[in-house]
Design an enzyme around this catalytic site. Sequence first.
Site, mmCIF file in Angstrom:
data_model
loop_
_atom_site.group_PDB
_atom_site.id
_atom_site.type_symbol
_atom_site.label_atom_id
_atom_site.label_comp_id
_atom_site.label_asym_id
_atom_site.label_seq_id
_atom_site.Cartn_x
_atom_site.Cartn_y
_atom_site.Cartn_z
ATOM 1 N N ASP A 16 50.394 40.281 38.250
ATOM 2 C CA ASP A 16 51.246 40.980 37.302
ATOM 3 C C ASP A 16 51.739 42.258 37.986
ATOM 4 O O ASP A 16 51.080 42.766 38.907
ATOM 5 C CB ASP A 16 50.442 41.317 36.048
ATOM 6 C CG ASP A 16 51.177 42.267 35.128
ATOM 7 O OD1 ASP A 16 52.310 41.947 34.743
ATOM 8 O OD2 ASP A 16 50.619 43.337 34.829
ATOM 9 N N ASP A 48 46.423 42.890 33.669
ATOM 10 C CA ASP A 48 45.742 43.946 32.928
ATOM 11 C C ASP A 48 46.098 43.991 31.445
ATOM 12 O O ASP A 48 45.483 44.734 30.691
ATOM 13 C CB ASP A 48 46.072 45.318 33.542
ATOM 14 C CG ASP A 48 47.518 45.717 33.263
ATOM 15 O OD1 ASP A 48 48.419 44.889 33.498
ATOM 16 O OD2 ASP A 48 47.733 46.841 32.781
ATOM 17 N N ASP A 88 49.149 39.100 29.768
ATOM 18 C CA ASP A 88 48.602 38.376 30.919
ATOM 19 C C ASP A 88 47.471 37.429 30.524
ATOM 20 O O ASP A 88 47.060 36.587 31.333
ATOM 21 C CB ASP A 88 48.065 39.354 31.971
ATOM 22 C CG ASP A 88 49.141 40.271 32.510
ATOM 23 O OD1 ASP A 88 50.260 39.784 32.736
ATOM 24 O OD2 ASP A 88 48.870 41.474 32.698
#
Length: 649
Positions: A337, A538, A542
């Site tokens: 990410d 995080d 996600d």
Amino acid sequence: MTPRYLSNFSFYQLLQKYPDTFAAAACAILIFLGWLSLHLGWIGLALLIFPIGYVIGGYESTKDGLTTLFKERELDVDLLMIVAALGAAILGLWQQDYYLIIDGGVLILIFAVSGALETIAMERTERNISSLMATAPNTAIVIDEERQQEIAITKLQIGDLVLVRPGELIPVDGIIIEGWTNVNQASITGESIPVDKQVGDEVFAGTLNGNGALKVKVARPPENSLIQRVIRLVEKAQTEAPPSQQFIERFERSYARVIVLVGLLLAILPPFLLSWDWETTIYRALIFLVVASPCALMAAIMPTLLSGIARGARAGILFKNGGQLEKIGKIKAIAFDKTGTLTTGKLEVAEIVSVVGEKSDRVLKLAAALESHSEHPIGKAITQAALQKNFQLQNASQVQAKTGLGIVGEVGGKTVKVGKAAFIRQEMSHLNPEFLRINKRLEKQGKTVVWVVEAEKVIGSIAVADTIRLEAVASIQELKEMGIEQIVLLTGDNQVTANSVAESLGIEMVHAELLPEDKLTVIRQLQRKYQNVAMVGDGINDAPALAMATVGIAMGGAGNDVALETADVILMSDRLEKISQAISLGRRANRIIKQNITFALSFILLLLIANFTGNINMPLGVIGHEGSTVLVTISGLRLLLGSKITTQI
């Protein structure tokens, strides 16, 4: 209930803590006394001593074996050992060869000693893991209306103010509202270098305050603090068997049945096929039960994985179970990410551009005068940049925020505007082409550009961006050097910004403008090509991808609770270089497991050959069998050695 007259004796406490060790020691003494009695011709005394030694040394194995037999309808190694020992004793009584009883006793003794040694060896792993539980204090000093009161941690509530003196453990997860200090966060992040903390910074329960007194506002209930979540996750990891261990356990049950069947055939057929006498036949069949038992094979995996979990926790890498340690060593592709993972997730001033005749410092000062009244992330970034340069913020009046556009107010009697191009387009009509070109370049790099206007004249612009983590470039390069075949950037941000970040990091594959389900789709595509894929993230968005990936890795400090719960591995310090360390640890664990399994199977085969050629007796068979088990267990503990994990493992 413990008798009062015994409760104060340290010997009794040791007996309660190490029953296996004391049972093995007592069994050793009794077997020796039985042997001595036989040697002196006191057969009656020997026949009285040996059964006591058998019972003390073999009690736990018998109990475990019978429990497995009657409750699970399965045979296991413990029961095979007891059958072999009792068989040797019965054969000795039948043939009046009482030294065979010693052979059976030695089998039980070495089996008991092996269990004790395994317990002691594994205790170091347990200590490394359970030491986390001692890192949070039980009480805290609460400040209430200028009064200080010490109360139990469990009674704290969100919003309470807690005093933390210099040198004390911080009792809660919270936000500093007064004071400055440095905090040793090694218990949480694995980083030994203290971190500077000031007003507004977050601190965690179980970390050590440095030389400054702090007032901390409780941000999470004590039971949900980061250290408590770590403890719960580690405890869970200890109880969950990884796939390889589950396979070995299933194999053991089938294997034990085969061993019993072959043992029965060996106890019956050789006199007819090989002309062995019955004593030799039964004795060799009993030795076969001993040396063919897969104890070393059973010990080949879990000691290694538990050691790896402990080693990772010591370095700030939390594996939720041993299976994830195995899997991370096989990773071939990693998806990252962007925001909060490869970047800090915090906007910062990246560049200040001034028109001819103006200074960049003045542009920043005027913008900060207005933005200091704003709660917008861009405004906070501009204000923070001015404070870092020790600028005295000018007074601004009649400040008004224009939602989605910018902010306007008066500074020094002149109207000042700070905002997007759409907010101040009229003032931009007569700007220098070079100035416009620079700003266009900044926008193409994915930066957000805000314009600063004073008295209806553009004096400059400020580019704000989510900055790339300092260690990100080196971490990505390190992963490539380790042989990771594909590194991918996933983000919901626009393509321009994503491409800019990826180019800076040396990442070739980029997927931008993704929704959570889109990230999931990309992970599936990567798994079809590379099988073993890790996802690093995080945020809540996600979580689906973290769950789908072979190994989900969450940033422990910046990570959302949902991401932390979903992930398989948590990086407690938010340090990206920990990913390569985790992969190295997993690879080394897999190598040790393969070495242990190869050694265990080879040793079993060697002992079987020695048994059928008549070159081994019961004590030697027992020593070889149990010795290989102890060696494999100790081999698994190699992961605990050393203080630093490197990518060269």
